[in-house]
Design a protein around this motif. Structure first.
Motif, PDB file in Angstrom:
ATOM      1  N   VAL A 115       9.451 -14.461 -16.375  1.00 12.22           N
ATOM      2  CA  VAL A 115      10.273 -13.277 -16.116  1.00 12.22           C
ATOM      3  C   VAL A 115      11.424 -13.661 -15.201  1.00 12.22           C
ATOM      4  N   ARG A 116      12.648 -13.528 -15.704  1.00 11.85           N
ATOM      5  CA  ARG A 116      13.825 -13.930 -14.940  1.00 11.85           C
ATOM      6  C   ARG A 116      14.393 -12.796 -14.088  1.00 11.85           C
ATOM      7  N   GLY A 117      13.991 -11.556 -14.350  1.00 11.78           N
ATOM      8  CA  GLY A 117      14.481 -10.422 -13.573  1.00 11.78           C
ATOM      9  C   GLY A 117      13.966  -9.127 -14.165  1.00 11.78           C
ATOM     10  N   VAL A 118      14.126  -8.039 -13.403  1.00  7.03           N
ATOM     11  CA  VAL A 118      13.647  -6.719 -13.832  1.00  7.03           C
ATOM     12  C   VAL A 118      14.702  -5.669 -13.516  1.00  7.03           C
ATOM     13  N   ALA A 119      15.019  -4.854 -14.523  1.00 13.88           N
ATOM     14  CA  ALA A 119      15.850  -3.668 -14.333  1.00 13.88           C
ATOM     15  C   ALA A 119      14.949  -2.452 -14.467  1.00 13.88           C
ATOM     16  N   ALA A 120      14.669  -1.785 -13.348  1.00 12.56           N
ATOM     17  CA  ALA A 120      13.739  -0.659 -13.329  1.00 12.56           C
ATOM     18  C   ALA A 120      14.504   0.633 -13.088  1.00 12.56           C
ATOM     19  N   LEU A 121      14.343   1.591 -13.991  1.00 14.18           N
ATOM     20  CA  LEU A 121      15.019   2.881 -13.905  1.00 14.18           C
ATOM     21  C   LEU A 121      14.031   3.948 -13.460  1.00 14.18           C
ATOM     22  N   ALA A 122      14.327   4.577 -12.316  1.00 11.98           N
ATOM     23  CA  ALA A 122      13.515   5.694 -11.828  1.00 11.98           C
ATOM     24  C   ALA A 122      12.036   5.347 -11.796  1.00 11.98           C
ATOM     25  N   ALA A 123      11.722   4.184 -11.285  1.00 16.24           N
ATOM     26  CA  ALA A 123      10.341   3.700 -11.319  1.00 16.24           C
ATOM     27  C   ALA A 123       9.565   4.118 -10.074  1.00 16.24           C
ATOM     28  N   PRO A 124       8.298   4.528 -10.238  1.00 20.08           N
ATOM     29  CA  PRO A 124       7.427   4.755  -9.083  1.00 20.08           C
ATOM     30  C   PRO A 124       6.993   3.408  -8.497  1.00 20.08           C
ATOM     31  N   LEU A 125       7.362   3.159  -7.273  1.00 20.27           N
ATOM     32  CA  LEU A 125       7.173   1.839  -6.668  1.00 20.27           C
ATOM     33  C   LEU A 125       6.470   1.897  -5.323  1.00 20.27           C
ATOM     34  N   ASP A 126       6.438   3.082  -4.732  1.00 21.26           N
ATOM     35  CA  ASP A 126       5.810   3.285  -3.417  1.00 21.26           C
ATOM     36  C   ASP A 126       5.447   4.769  -3.333  1.00 21.26           C
ATOM     37  N   PHE A 127       4.282   5.154  -3.898  1.00 25.79           N
ATOM     38  CA  PHE A 127       4.029   6.568  -4.142  1.00 25.79           C
ATOM     39  C   PHE A 127       2.657   7.058  -3.665  1.00 25.79           C
ATOM     40  N   LEU A 128       2.140   6.428  -2.627  1.00 22.32           N
ATOM     41  CA  LEU A 128       0.926   6.955  -1.995  1.00 22.32           C
ATOM     42  C   LEU A 128       1.297   8.022  -0.973  1.00 22.32           C
ATOM     43  N   PRO A 129       0.429   9.019  -0.765  1.00 19.56           N
ATOM     44  CA  PRO A 129      -0.828   9.270  -1.478  1.00 19.56           C
ATOM     45  C   PRO A 129      -0.569   9.853  -2.855  1.00 19.56           C
ATOM     46  N   LEU A 130      -1.508   9.627  -3.771  1.00 17.24           N
ATOM     47  CA  LEU A 130      -1.378  10.161  -5.110  1.00 17.24           C
ATOM     48  C   LEU A 130      -1.560  11.676  -5.096  1.00 17.24           C
ATOM     49  N   GLU A 131      -0.729  12.349  -5.867  1.00 24.50           N
ATOM     50  CA  GLU A 131      -0.865  13.795  -5.993  1.00 24.50           C
ATOM     51  C   GLU A 131      -2.135  14.116  -6.775  1.00 24.50           C
ATOM     52  N   ARG A 132      -3.016  14.900  -6.188  1.00 24.31           N
ATOM     53  CA  ARG A 132      -4.293  15.205  -6.838  1.00 24.31           C
ATOM     54  C   ARG A 132      -4.052  15.877  -8.187  1.00 24.31           C
ATOM     55  N   GLY A 133      -4.660  15.314  -9.217  1.00 29.03           N
ATOM     56  CA  GLY A 133      -4.528  15.856 -10.560  1.00 29.03           C
ATOM     57  C   GLY A 133      -3.253  15.480 -11.277  1.00 29.03           C
ATOM     58  N   GLY A 134      -2.342  14.764 -10.607  1.00 23.17           N
ATOM     59  CA  GLY A 134      -1.094  14.342 -11.225  1.00 23.17           C
ATOM     60  C   GLY A 134      -1.297  13.163 -12.169  1.00 23.17           C
ATOM     61  N   SER A 135      -0.235  12.754 -12.845  1.00 29.75           N
ATOM     62  CA  SER A 135      -0.354  11.690 -13.835  1.00 29.75           C
ATOM     63  C   SER A 135      -0.776  10.366 -13.211  1.00 29.75           C
ATOM     64  N   ALA A 136      -0.272  10.062 -12.022  1.00 31.73           N
ATOM     65  CA  ALA A 136      -0.673   8.814 -11.360  1.00 31.73           C
ATOM     66  C   ALA A 136      -2.137   8.864 -10.957  1.00 31.73           C
ATOM     67  N   ASP A 137      -2.595  10.009 -10.490  1.00 32.60           N
ATOM     68  CA  ASP A 137      -4.000  10.165 -10.110  1.00 32.60           C
ATOM     69  C   ASP A 137      -4.901   9.959 -11.317  1.00 32.60           C
ATOM     70  N   LYS A 138      -4.513  10.514 -12.467  1.00 33.09           N
ATOM     71  CA  LYS A 138      -5.318  10.362 -13.677  1.00 33.09           C
ATOM     72  C   LYS A 138      -5.321   8.924 -14.173  1.00 33.09           C
ATOM     73  N   ALA A 139      -4.232   8.217 -13.936  1.00 38.88           N
ATOM     74  CA  ALA A 139      -4.115   6.844 -14.426  1.00 38.88           C
ATOM     75  C   ALA A 139      -4.751   5.825 -13.496  1.00 38.88           C
ATOM     76  N   MET A 140      -4.717   6.086 -12.183  1.00 41.32           N
ATOM     77  CA  MET A 140      -5.145   5.051 -11.238  1.00 41.32           C
ATOM     78  C   MET A 140      -5.871   5.602 -10.012  1.00 41.32           C
ATOM     79  N   GLY A 141      -6.256   6.869 -10.032  1.00 41.55           N
ATOM     80  CA  GLY A 141      -6.939   7.458  -8.880  1.00 41.55           C
ATOM     81  C   GLY A 141      -8.291   6.849  -8.593  1.00 41.55           C
ATOM     82  N   HIS A 142      -8.850   6.121  -9.559  1.00 36.60           N
ATOM     83  CA  HIS A 142     -10.160   5.496  -9.393  1.00 36.60           C
ATOM     84  C   HIS A 142     -10.082   4.158  -8.664  1.00 36.60           C
ATOM     85  N   VAL A 143      -8.898   3.643  -8.410  1.00 38.98           N
ATOM     86  CA  VAL A 143      -8.743   2.283  -7.871  1.00 38.98           C
ATOM     87  C   VAL A 143      -8.962   2.291  -6.361  1.00 38.98           C
ATOM     88  N   ARG A 144      -9.761   1.356  -5.876  1.00 38.05           N
ATOM     89  CA  ARG A 144      -9.987   1.170  -4.448  1.00 38.05           C
ATOM     90  C   ARG A 144      -9.768  -0.286  -4.085  1.00 38.05           C
TER      91      ARG A 144
END
Length: 313
Positions: A190-219
């Motif tokens: 990977v030579r570089g990354v162009a990220a548009l409107a990316a979630p990059l620092d989003f703790l705490p996860l919103e309860r019941g939100g899309s990030a919580d459903k996708a990764m709320g189980h991770v510890r």
């Protein structure tokens, strides 16, 4: 008379369809995209854009799963001996929606910029959760590195791009080397990354939100955060966000850019005034390119990071 009517009919119908599309798109663009409008945006781009980019391959398997398929778009006039730089575009959708079929506008956009462009699907919630979408994204990169030469791409000039959840996936692959290593690939691919409107620092996860459903189980939850892996030797990042984004706040891009700079790395922050979460990706499509120079500026960055390396004398 009948022959003349038949000749005029299709042209008139196309004109009327385009007129309706323009009214819909410009009158309620954000609503269309938010309500699953990527498909509508793709159709409008195809009808209005007149792109010469080629949809050169569709549904190629990069793994055994049903969602492990990718499409390839090639630049106009790409046939020849010179291999083109490669962009792998990862679409957004909150890790629970999205399809490569709806993002042809992104494939055409980056192909017009001179890149062989790859758009993979990846596993989504609820059938997939973290880290499935990262595992799939890494597997797609590994496939591209091993096979893209057969499609006119240069395996030594690969960059990633993505919007929203797809930008998250791209950033994680660039910042945390373990994902590409687990896929059997070299992180240096990977030579570089162009990220548009990316979630990059989003703790705490919103309860019941899309990030919580996708990764709320991770510890611990910090393991899911790209900013945790900020490092000075990471590939260059271009972090673009709209100042009016209320879905993924601009602080995500600001914070990661600041962390990468503090570590001695390279991260360029680009803020677009008056642009929201969906508008930044819509600006890749022909009907909306005038709203912000997202495509041209992302293309400039991606060309710079995928430029041919000059061998030491």
């Amino acid at each position: 008379m009948n022959d003349g009517a038949q000749a005029k009919g299709p042209g008139l119908l196309k004109y009327l369809l385009l007129a309706v599309l323009l009214v819909l798109l410009f009158g309620g663009a954000a609503r269309l995209v938010i309500a699953g409008g990527a498909a509508s945006l793709n159709r409008a781009d195809r009808l209005l854009g007149r792109s010469d980019a080629l949809h050169s391959a569709a549904g190629i398997a990069y793994g055994p799963g049903a969602r492990q398929r990718l499409d390839i778009w090639t630049p106009p006039g790409a046939a020849g001996e010179v291999r083109r730089p490669v962009v792998i575009f990862l679409y957004g959708g909150g890790w629970h929606s999205g399809s490569r079929h709806d993002y042809g506008f992104a494939g055409r956009a980056f192909a017009e910029q001179g890149f062989v462009t790859v758009i993979p699907d990846y596993r989504l919630v609820p059938k997939g959760k973290w880290p499935d979408f990262l595992t799939d994204s890494a597997a797609a990169v590994a496939w591209v590195h091993a096979n893209i030469a057969a499609h006119g791409g240069d395996p030594d000039r690969i960059a990633l791009a993505g919007h929203s959840a797809g930008g998250y996936n791209a950033a994680m692959l660039a910042l945390d080397p373990k994902w590409l290593r687990r896929a059997g690939s070299d992180p240096a691919v990977v030579r570089g990354v162009a990220a548009l409107a990316a979630p990059l620092d989003f703790l705490p996860l919103e309860r019941g939100g899309s990030a919580d459903k996708a990764m709320g189980h991770v510890r611990p939850p910090e393991a899911t955060q790209p900013i945790r892996f900020a490092r000075g030797d990471a590939p260059p990042l271009w972090l673009a966000t709209g100042e009016d984004d209320t879905v993924v706040r601009p602080r995500n891009s600001r914070n990661l850019a600041r962390a990468i700079a503090a570590a001695g790395g390279r991260a360029e922050l680009r803020l677009y005034p008056g642009i929201g979460h969906q508008a930044i990706v819509m600006a890749l499509a022909h009907p909306f390119r005038g709203k912000a120079p997202v495509l041209d500026e992302a293309g400039d960055f991606l060309r710079a990071v995928t430029a041919r390396r000059i061998a030491a004398p």
